[in-house]
Scaffold this motif. Structure first.
Motif, PDB file in Angstrom:
ATOM      1  N   ASP A   1     -78.960 -83.762 -14.627  1.00  0.00           N
ATOM      2  CA  ASP A   1     -78.877 -82.349 -14.258  1.00  0.00           C
ATOM      3  C   ASP A   1     -78.015 -82.234 -13.011  1.00  0.00           C
ATOM      4  N   VAL A   2     -77.076 -81.306 -13.013  1.00  0.00           N
ATOM      5  CA  VAL A   2     -76.149 -81.145 -11.893  1.00  0.00           C
ATOM      6  C   VAL A   2     -76.040 -79.674 -11.507  1.00  0.00           C
ATOM      7  N   THR A   3     -75.735 -79.430 -10.244  1.00  0.00           N
ATOM      8  CA  THR A   3     -75.506 -78.053  -9.804  1.00  0.00           C
ATOM      9  C   THR A   3     -74.010 -77.739  -9.722  1.00  0.00           C
ATOM     10  N   ASP A   4     -73.177 -78.722  -9.400  1.00  0.00           N
ATOM     11  CA  ASP A   4     -71.730 -78.521  -9.322  1.00  0.00           C
ATOM     12  C   ASP A   4     -71.073 -79.397 -10.385  1.00  0.00           C
ATOM     13  N   LEU A   5     -70.865 -78.817 -11.562  1.00  0.00           N
ATOM     14  CA  LEU A   5     -70.360 -79.564 -12.708  1.00  0.00           C
ATOM     15  C   LEU A   5     -68.996 -80.190 -12.434  1.00  0.00           C
ATOM     16  N   ASP A   6     -68.081 -79.451 -11.814  1.00  0.00           N
ATOM     17  CA  ASP A   6     -66.745 -80.001 -11.543  1.00  0.00           C
ATOM     18  C   ASP A   6     -66.819 -81.210 -10.616  1.00  0.00           C
ATOM     19  N   LEU A   7     -67.590 -81.089  -9.542  1.00  0.00           N
ATOM     20  CA  LEU A   7     -67.746 -82.183  -8.582  1.00  0.00           C
ATOM     21  C   LEU A   7     -68.327 -83.420  -9.251  1.00  0.00           C
ATOM     22  N   MET A   8     -69.388 -83.216 -10.002  1.00  0.00           N
ATOM     23  CA  MET A   8     -70.080 -84.357 -10.602  1.00  0.00           C
ATOM     24  C   MET A   8     -69.296 -84.965 -11.764  1.00  0.00           C
ATOM     25  N   ALA A   9     -68.606 -84.158 -12.549  1.00  0.00           N
ATOM     26  CA  ALA A   9     -67.771 -84.700 -13.620  1.00  0.00           C
ATOM     27  C   ALA A   9     -66.643 -85.536 -13.025  1.00  0.00           C
ATOM     28  N   GLY A  10     -66.051 -85.036 -11.944  1.00  0.00           N
ATOM     29  CA  GLY A  10     -64.997 -85.794 -11.278  1.00  0.00           C
ATOM     30  C   GLY A  10     -65.498 -87.105 -10.715  1.00  0.00           C
ATOM     31  N   PHE A  11     -66.660 -87.065 -10.046  1.00  0.00           N
ATOM     32  CA  PHE A  11     -67.203 -88.286  -9.449  1.00  0.00           C
ATOM     33  C   PHE A  11     -67.558 -89.315 -10.519  1.00  0.00           C
ATOM     34  N   TRP A  12     -68.392 -88.923 -11.490  1.00  0.00           N
ATOM     35  CA  TRP A  12     -68.888 -89.897 -12.458  1.00  0.00           C
ATOM     36  C   TRP A  12     -67.797 -90.375 -13.415  1.00  0.00           C
TER      37      TRP A  12
ATOM     38  N   SER B   1     -77.545 -77.199 -14.052  1.00  0.00           N
ATOM     39  CA  SER B   1     -78.893 -76.826 -13.643  1.00  0.00           C
ATOM     40  C   SER B   1     -78.794 -75.947 -12.411  1.00  0.00           C
ATOM     41  N   GLY B   2     -79.644 -74.968 -12.331  1.00  0.00           N
ATOM     42  CA  GLY B   2     -79.646 -74.088 -11.171  1.00  0.00           C
ATOM     43  C   GLY B   2     -80.537 -74.580 -10.042  1.00  0.00           C
ATOM     44  N   THR B   3     -81.139 -75.752 -10.220  1.00  0.00           N
ATOM     45  CA  THR B   3     -82.051 -76.249  -9.183  1.00  0.00           C
ATOM     46  C   THR B   3     -81.517 -77.535  -8.578  1.00  0.00           C
ATOM     47  N   PRO B   4     -81.599 -77.669  -7.259  1.00  0.00           N
ATOM     48  CA  PRO B   4     -81.140 -78.904  -6.607  1.00  0.00           C
ATOM     49  C   PRO B   4     -82.132 -80.047  -6.824  1.00  0.00           C
ATOM     50  N   LYS B   5     -81.655 -81.254  -6.627  1.00  0.00           N
ATOM     51  CA  LYS B   5     -82.488 -82.453  -6.705  1.00  0.00           C
ATOM     52  C   LYS B   5     -83.519 -82.417  -5.586  1.00  0.00           C
ATOM     53  N   ARG B   6     -84.715 -82.881  -5.883  1.00  0.00           N
ATOM     54  CA  ARG B   6     -85.776 -82.965  -4.875  1.00  0.00           C
ATOM     55  C   ARG B   6     -86.392 -84.350  -4.910  1.00  0.00           C
ATOM     56  N   GLY B   7     -86.446 -85.018  -3.774  1.00  0.00           N
ATOM     57  CA  GLY B   7     -87.088 -86.330  -3.702  1.00  0.00           C
ATOM     58  C   GLY B   7     -86.270 -87.434  -4.340  1.00  0.00           C
ATOM     59  N   LYS B   8     -86.849 -88.618  -4.349  1.00  0.00           N
ATOM     60  CA  LYS B   8     -86.211 -89.805  -4.908  1.00  0.00           C
ATOM     61  C   LYS B   8     -86.253 -89.744  -6.425  1.00  0.00           C
TER      62      LYS B   8
END
Length: 122
Positions: free
Chosen positions: A11-22, A58-65
């Motif tokens: 699940d990602v909040t910034d699709l462009d950023l995460m697609a570029g990174f991964w 996803s509209g929700t940020p990651k929480r915790g480990k």
């Protein structure tokens, strides 16, 4: 019968950023869907059976480990791969490791932890 990992979904909040990174991290190609998601596919030079990656908006940020994370193995020098990932936007992550482990813990640009192993899993 046995199972194998076919796809890793993140699940990602910034699709462009995460697609570029991964895609840069794994050397995968990206296919964007009309639904706001993206799928990353291994290129023909990757090992047979390499899993795909589904980036799910996803509209929700990651929480915790993370309760589940990737353990990545470098084709060559793991230290060089860690440095490359850091230049792509990863950061070092402290999840309680002692420093004697056979891996380095990093986090992607949205904070999802993953490891770069010193060699094949034992």
């Amino acid at each position: 019968m046995a199972l194998h990992v076919a796809q890793y979904t993140l699940d990602v909040t910034d699709l462009d950023l995460m697609a570029g990174f991964w895609s840069a991290a794994l050397g995968y190609r990206v296919e964007r869907g009309d639904d706001g998601n993206a799928k990353l596919y291994p290129t023909p030079d990757r090992p047979a059976g390499a899993p795909t990656v589904w980036l799910q908006a996803s509209g929700t940020p990651k929480r915790g480990k993370n309760r589940l994370h990737l353990d990545l193995v470098a084709d060559a020098d793991p230290g060089a791969e860690v440095r490359r990932l850091l230049t792509l936007g990863a950061r070092r992550a402290d999840v309680g490791q002692s420093g004697d482990e056979g891996f380095v813990v990093l986090a992607d640009p949205e904070g999802n932890e993953f490891c770069v192993l010193d060699g094949p899993p034992r």
